[in-house]
Design a protein around this motif. Structure first.
Motif, PDB file in Angstrom:
ATOM      1  N   THR A  15      -8.305  -3.752   2.021  1.00 60.75           N
ATOM      2  CA  THR A  15      -7.881  -3.042   0.861  1.00 60.75           C
ATOM      3  C   THR A  15      -8.207  -1.456   1.215  1.00 60.75           C
ATOM      4  OG1 THR A  15      -8.001  -4.878  -0.618  1.00 60.75           O
ATOM      5  CG2 THR A  15      -7.694  -2.420  -1.668  1.00 60.75           C
ATOM      6  N   LEU A  16      -7.141  -0.651   1.362  1.00 60.56           N
ATOM      7  CA  LEU A  16      -7.609   0.743   1.752  1.00 60.56           C
ATOM      8  C   LEU A  16      -7.753   1.575   0.719  1.00 60.56           C
ATOM      9  CD1 LEU A  16      -5.104   1.079   4.990  1.00 60.56           C
ATOM     10  CD2 LEU A  16      -7.748   0.686   4.917  1.00 60.56           C
ATOM     11  N   PHE A  17      -6.626   1.512  -0.393  1.00 57.82           N
ATOM     12  CA  PHE A  17      -6.828   2.317  -1.691  1.00 57.82           C
ATOM     13  C   PHE A  17      -6.630   1.490  -2.862  1.00 57.82           C
ATOM     14  CE2 PHE A  17      -5.327   4.959   1.701  1.00 57.82           C
ATOM     15  CZ  PHE A  17      -6.070   6.108   1.697  1.00 57.82           C
ATOM     16  N   ASN A  18      -7.191   1.898  -3.961  1.00 58.22           N
ATOM     17  CA  ASN A  18      -6.785   1.337  -5.235  1.00 58.22           C
ATOM     18  C   ASN A  18      -7.160   2.475  -6.407  1.00 58.22           C
ATOM     19  OD1 ASN A  18      -8.305  -1.057  -7.512  1.00 58.22           O
ATOM     20  ND2 ASN A  18      -6.086  -0.313  -7.414  1.00 58.22           N
ATOM     21  N   THR A  19      -5.886   2.830  -6.843  1.00 55.56           N
ATOM     22  CA  THR A  19      -5.723   3.932  -7.552  1.00 55.56           C
ATOM     23  C   THR A  19      -4.897   4.136  -8.643  1.00 55.56           C
ATOM     24  OG1 THR A  19      -6.106   6.488  -7.411  1.00 55.56           O
ATOM     25  CG2 THR A  19      -4.361   5.347  -6.190  1.00 55.56           C
ATOM     26  N   TRP A  20      -4.872   5.157  -9.718  1.00 55.15           N
ATOM     27  CA  TRP A  20      -3.913   5.323 -10.646  1.00 55.15           C
ATOM     28  C   TRP A  20      -2.661   5.853 -10.128  1.00 55.15           C
ATOM     29  CZ3 TRP A  20      -9.263   7.003 -10.698  1.00 55.15           C
ATOM     30  CH2 TRP A  20      -9.878   6.397 -11.530  1.00 55.15           C
ATOM     31  N   VAL A  21      -1.556   5.498 -10.691  1.00 56.84           N
ATOM     32  CA  VAL A  21      -0.302   6.097 -10.265  1.00 56.84           C
ATOM     33  C   VAL A  21       0.692   6.520 -11.764  1.00 56.84           C
ATOM     34  CG1 VAL A  21       0.464   3.687 -10.140  1.00 56.84           C
ATOM     35  CG2 VAL A  21       1.584   5.764  -8.735  1.00 56.84           C
ATOM     36  N   SER A  22       1.277   7.251 -11.638  1.00 59.72           N
ATOM     37  CA  SER A  22       2.163   7.854 -12.973  1.00 59.72           C
ATOM     38  C   SER A  22       3.379   6.785 -12.768  1.00 59.72           C
ATOM     39  CB  SER A  22       2.443   8.998 -12.778  1.00 59.72           C
ATOM     40  OG  SER A  22       3.556   9.529 -11.767  1.00 59.72           O
ATOM     41  N   HIS A  23       4.156   6.809 -14.037  1.00 60.69           N
ATOM     42  CA  HIS A  23       5.412   6.461 -14.283  1.00 60.69           C
ATOM     43  C   HIS A  23       6.253   7.431 -14.685  1.00 60.69           C
ATOM     44  CE1 HIS A  23       3.240   4.569 -17.857  1.00 60.69           C
ATOM     45  NE2 HIS A  23       4.398   5.343 -18.441  1.00 60.69           N
ATOM     46  N   GLY A  24       7.741   7.115 -14.737  1.00 62.45           N
ATOM     47  CA  GLY A  24       8.355   8.144 -15.300  1.00 62.45           C
ATOM     48  C   GLY A  24       8.372   8.465 -16.949  1.00 62.45           C
ATOM     49  N   LYS A  25       8.451   9.738 -17.324  1.00 61.45           N
ATOM     50  CA  LYS A  25       8.291   9.992 -18.876  1.00 61.45           C
ATOM     51  C   LYS A  25       9.199   9.197 -19.586  1.00 61.45           C
ATOM     52  CE  LYS A  25       9.808  13.673 -20.377  1.00 61.45           C
ATOM     53  NZ  LYS A  25       9.959  15.199 -20.673  1.00 61.45           N
ATOM     54  N   ASN A  26      10.260   8.636 -19.244  1.00 65.83           N
ATOM     55  CA  ASN A  26      11.218   8.268 -19.888  1.00 65.83           C
ATOM     56  C   ASN A  26      11.092   6.589 -19.593  1.00 65.83           C
ATOM     57  OD1 ASN A  26      12.349  10.162 -21.118  1.00 65.83           O
ATOM     58  ND2 ASN A  26      14.051  10.563 -19.799  1.00 65.83           N
TER      59      ASN A  26
ATOM     60  N   GLU B  62      -5.141   1.996 -15.952  1.00 62.54           N
ATOM     61  CA  GLU B  62      -5.704   1.226 -15.100  1.00 62.54           C
ATOM     62  C   GLU B  62      -5.187   1.478 -13.608  1.00 62.54           C
ATOM     63  OE1 GLU B  62      -5.486  -3.167 -15.887  1.00 62.54           O
ATOM     64  OE2 GLU B  62      -5.576  -2.792 -17.903  1.00 62.54           O
ATOM     65  N   ARG B  63      -6.190   1.171 -12.463  1.00 61.70           N
ATOM     66  CA  ARG B  63      -5.713   1.586 -11.300  1.00 61.70           C
ATOM     67  C   ARG B  63      -4.702   0.388 -10.770  1.00 61.70           C
ATOM     68  NH1 ARG B  63     -10.963   3.636  -7.971  1.00 61.70           N
ATOM     69  NH2 ARG B  63     -12.174   4.528  -9.758  1.00 61.70           N
ATOM     70  N   ARG B  64      -3.583   0.813 -10.991  1.00 64.49           N
ATOM     71  CA  ARG B  64      -2.472  -0.218 -10.554  1.00 64.49           C
ATOM     72  C   ARG B  64      -1.753   0.124  -9.316  1.00 64.49           C
ATOM     73  NH1 ARG B  64       2.019   1.641 -15.180  1.00 64.49           N
ATOM     74  NH2 ARG B  64       1.834   4.164 -14.421  1.00 64.49           N
ATOM     75  N   LEU B  65      -2.332   0.713  -8.350  1.00 62.12           N
ATOM     76  CA  LEU B  65      -1.660   1.074  -7.057  1.00 62.12           C
ATOM     77  C   LEU B  65      -2.797   0.320  -6.018  1.00 62.12           C
ATOM     78  CD1 LEU B  65       0.375   3.831  -5.561  1.00 62.12           C
ATOM     79  CD2 LEU B  65      -1.598   3.057  -4.385  1.00 62.12           C
ATOM     80  N   TRP B  66      -2.248  -0.213  -5.080  1.00 60.83           N
ATOM     81  CA  TRP B  66      -3.110  -0.726  -3.999  1.00 60.83           C
ATOM     82  C   TRP B  66      -2.330  -0.632  -2.618  1.00 60.83           C
ATOM     83  CZ3 TRP B  66      -1.879  -3.224  -8.281  1.00 60.83           C
ATOM     84  CH2 TRP B  66      -2.833  -3.791  -9.144  1.00 60.83           C
ATOM     85  N   VAL B  67      -3.259  -0.177  -1.481  1.00 58.69           N
ATOM     86  CA  VAL B  67      -2.539  -0.153  -0.268  1.00 58.69           C
ATOM     87  C   VAL B  67      -3.428  -1.149   0.617  1.00 58.69           C
ATOM     88  CG1 VAL B  67      -2.228   1.355   1.922  1.00 58.69           C
ATOM     89  CG2 VAL B  67      -1.792   2.158  -0.464  1.00 58.69           C
TER      90      VAL B  67
ATOM     91  N   SER C 221     -10.673 -10.407  -2.434  1.00 62.73           N
ATOM     92  CA  SER C 221     -12.276 -10.405  -2.262  1.00 62.73           C
ATOM     93  C   SER C 221     -12.744  -8.742  -2.608  1.00 62.73           C
ATOM     94  CB  SER C 221     -12.848 -10.831  -1.074  1.00 62.73           C
ATOM     95  OG  SER C 221     -12.369 -10.159   0.133  1.00 62.73           O
ATOM     96  N   GLN C 222     -11.607  -7.986  -2.029  1.00 60.16           N
ATOM     97  CA  GLN C 222     -11.773  -6.583  -2.242  1.00 60.16           C
ATOM     98  C   GLN C 222     -11.208  -5.748  -3.271  1.00 60.16           C
ATOM     99  OE1 GLN C 222     -10.696  -5.038   1.729  1.00 60.16           O
ATOM    100  NE2 GLN C 222     -11.321  -7.170   2.524  1.00 60.16           N
ATOM    101  N   ALA C 223     -10.173  -6.292  -3.846  1.00 65.52           N
ATOM    102  CA  ALA C 223      -9.261  -5.972  -4.896  1.00 65.52           C
ATOM    103  C   ALA C 223      -9.064  -7.026  -6.192  1.00 65.52           C
ATOM    104  CB  ALA C 223      -7.766  -5.323  -4.594  1.00 65.52           C
ATOM    105  N   GLY C 224     -10.213  -7.017  -6.816  1.00 67.59           N
ATOM    106  CA  GLY C 224     -10.223  -8.319  -7.865  1.00 67.59           C
ATOM    107  C   GLY C 224      -9.334  -7.956  -9.022  1.00 67.59           C
TER     108      GLY C 224
END
Length: 234
Positions: A104-115, A91-96, A49-52
């Motif tokens: 839902t405390l956080f919903n934000t962007w997060v990186s992945h490794g270059k390879n 996309e915002r693919r990290l949630w806390v 309901s907070q992080a659809g």
């Protein structure tokens, strides 16, 4: 505080990756017995309901991983971080999630490794020097000040999948290339050397929320891992 000022502050916080602030003020109790299938189902509904933008299946797996980690004595607090690497970095693919207060405390962007890939991550590794992200279940350790500033160590709990994360220095840290501005200017989030980096301004409050024995669940639809992980059996 005037209404316009309040709305501006809420919008500003949202641009940094905080969830809609009303979720911090109000929470609905989950009346089901903790850890039961009924509790999981109700928790999914409350958090969604907070992080659809989180997939039901991924959230269910994350809650299952959290409960199994708790059974084994790993989870020291009722906080769960979910990263969905099946989504593009745009996309915002990290949630806390606060599982005690169902928020839902956080919903934000997060990186992945270059390879691991370009905008989409498609390859993951547990090997030192691979510059790839790792999937699986992690436990947060102590924060520290390193070359990337305030950072949080992660301990991988799955042998052969992410158990070299600590020695590889796979940590949560802030980075300019993970800021929303980078997405607006370049159409993508920059990549790390394998670390799940978040926006610079968000790193400290996020780290302080999840530090010291909370579960991080990094998902990707890898059939081998999904079928063999000891943390994903209900």
């Amino acid at each position: 505080m005037k209404l316009k000022q309040t709305i501006f502050i809420f919008a500003l916080l949202g641009s940094f990756g905080f969830s809609w602030p009303f979720s911090w003020l109000f929470s609905t109790p989950n009346t089901a017995t903790f850890g039961t299938s009924d509790w999981v189902q109700k928790e999914i509904r409350l958090l969604k309901s907070q992080a659809g933008n989180i997939d039901d299946k991924v959230l269910r797996l994350g809650l299952t991983a959290y409960l199994n980690a708790r059974k084994h004595g790993y989870a020291g607090k009722q906080v769960l971080t979910v990263i969905d690497y099946s989504k593009p970095s745009t996309e915002r693919r990290l949630w806390v999630f606060d599982l005690k207060k169902n928020r839902t405390l956080f919903n934000t962007w997060v990186s992945h490794g270059k390879n691991s890939g370009g905008v989409n991550a498609t390859s993951f590794s547990n090997s030192p020097g691979s510059l790839k992200s790792s999937i699986g279940v992690f436990l947060t350790d102590q924060p520290y000040i390193g070359k990337n500033g305030y950072s949080l160590r992660l301990r991988g709990l799955e042998r052969g999948v992410n158990d070299y994360a600590y020695s590889r220095a796979i940590v949560i840290h802030g980075a300019a290339y993970a800021n929303a501005d980078n997405l607006r200017y370049y159409g993508k989030i920059g990549r790390s050397w394998g670390c799940p980096a978040v926006g610079s301004s968000l790193a400290k409050p996020l780290i302080n929320t999840i530090k010291e024995k909370s579960v991080v669940f990094a998902y990707y639809p890898d059939r081998k891992w999904l079928s063999r992980s000891p943390f994903l059996s209900a």
